[in-house]
Design an enzyme around this catalytic site. Sequence first.
Site, short mmCIF file in Angstrom:
data_model
loop_
_atom_site.label_atom_id
_atom_site.label_comp_id
_atom_site.label_asym_id
_atom_site.label_seq_id
_atom_site.Cartn_x
_atom_site.Cartn_y
_atom_site.Cartn_z
N VAL A 235 -5.70 25.77 -17.23
CA VAL A 235 -6.34 24.34 -17.37
C VAL A 235 -6.48 24.13 -16.06
CG1 VAL A 235 -5.76 23.69 -19.68
CG2 VAL A 235 -4.02 23.88 -18.09
N HIS A 236 -7.62 24.81 -15.32
CA HIS A 236 -7.81 24.53 -14.01
C HIS A 236 -7.70 22.94 -13.44
CE1 HIS A 236 -9.33 28.56 -13.52
NE2 HIS A 236 -10.18 28.24 -15.03
N ASP A 237 -8.52 22.24 -14.09
CA ASP A 237 -8.97 20.99 -13.64
C ASP A 237 -7.84 19.92 -13.77
OD1 ASP A 237 -11.36 21.95 -13.27
OD2 ASP A 237 -12.57 20.89 -14.92
#
Length: 307
Positions: A235-237
């Site tokens: 969930v990079h962001d």
Amino acid sequence: MTKIILDTDPGHDDAIALLLALASPELEVLGVTTVSGNQTLEKTTANALKILEFVERTDVPVHVGAPRPLVREQWAAAYVHGESGLDGPDLPDPKTDPRKGHAIDFIAAQVEEHDGLVLVPVGPLTNIGLLLAKYPGIESRIARIVLMGGSIAEGNVTPAAEFNIWADPEAAHRVFTSGIDVTMVGLDVTHKALLLTDKVDELRAAGRVGSLVAQLYDFYHERHVRMYGWEGSPVHDALAVAHVIRGDFVETEHRHVQVDIGPEPGRGRTYVDLWKRTGNEPNAHVGVGVNGPGFTQFLVQRLASLG
Ligand code: BDR
Ligand code: CA
């Protein structure tokens, strides 16, 4: 409380990042600015509005930014985020409209008004590049940029490049050479902080926001399993937002980063001078280590608190 503007191209992990920011009393979200990236600008803007409406936070203004990168053509990441950019849950079309005024003018006004404002760009850096071009000198008024993008060692859109930097390398170059205090939360850390299915199942039962996030995850995770064969999904962001809230999930090193603005195959690569070979002054705090389980536990708790 830290004031932030989330500059975003929702996007599944962008949506989760926005929800994390809204769930966190340490942050005040002054606004959301949209950019083309994961999908067209029209779709990413609609998606930002849909999420804010879902959690009844239409008090947070949405301002529309750049419809395409500075130089290259817009290229949507439908293979990760689907045709809508937020495939999976059945969210109604937004009833609210974005506010008047271009994203970069909104950001400039907020920077002027609020000392210590942190910009959190989690899409291509087009809006921030344009902001620096249109408002010379604004660099000294921006306290910090914590961005999701780049990588020391791997790519996810080409073998060399991470999507957000690859999608607008010229804008990224402008940001990394701006002299602003930049933190780069890249694939080196996001790929080691995977959200696992059992954690999502905790959320699935934790109210309507938890259920929404679980539906987002189901679509997004299926794409990641197909591409990477992983048991969880990055969930990079949301990791970039978490880093603004708490500095202890991501470990950083202050290093020089150069963006490759040349042709493929290196286009969009972030050359991180990890071992200080160039003598160039550091220009970014680069994520090199992460407490993945700590972060995902924190994320799930915060999202569940939205009810
Ligand atoms: C980045 O690219 C997008 O697909 C995601 O939203 C994230 O910002 C990861 O490379
Ligand atoms: Ca994004």
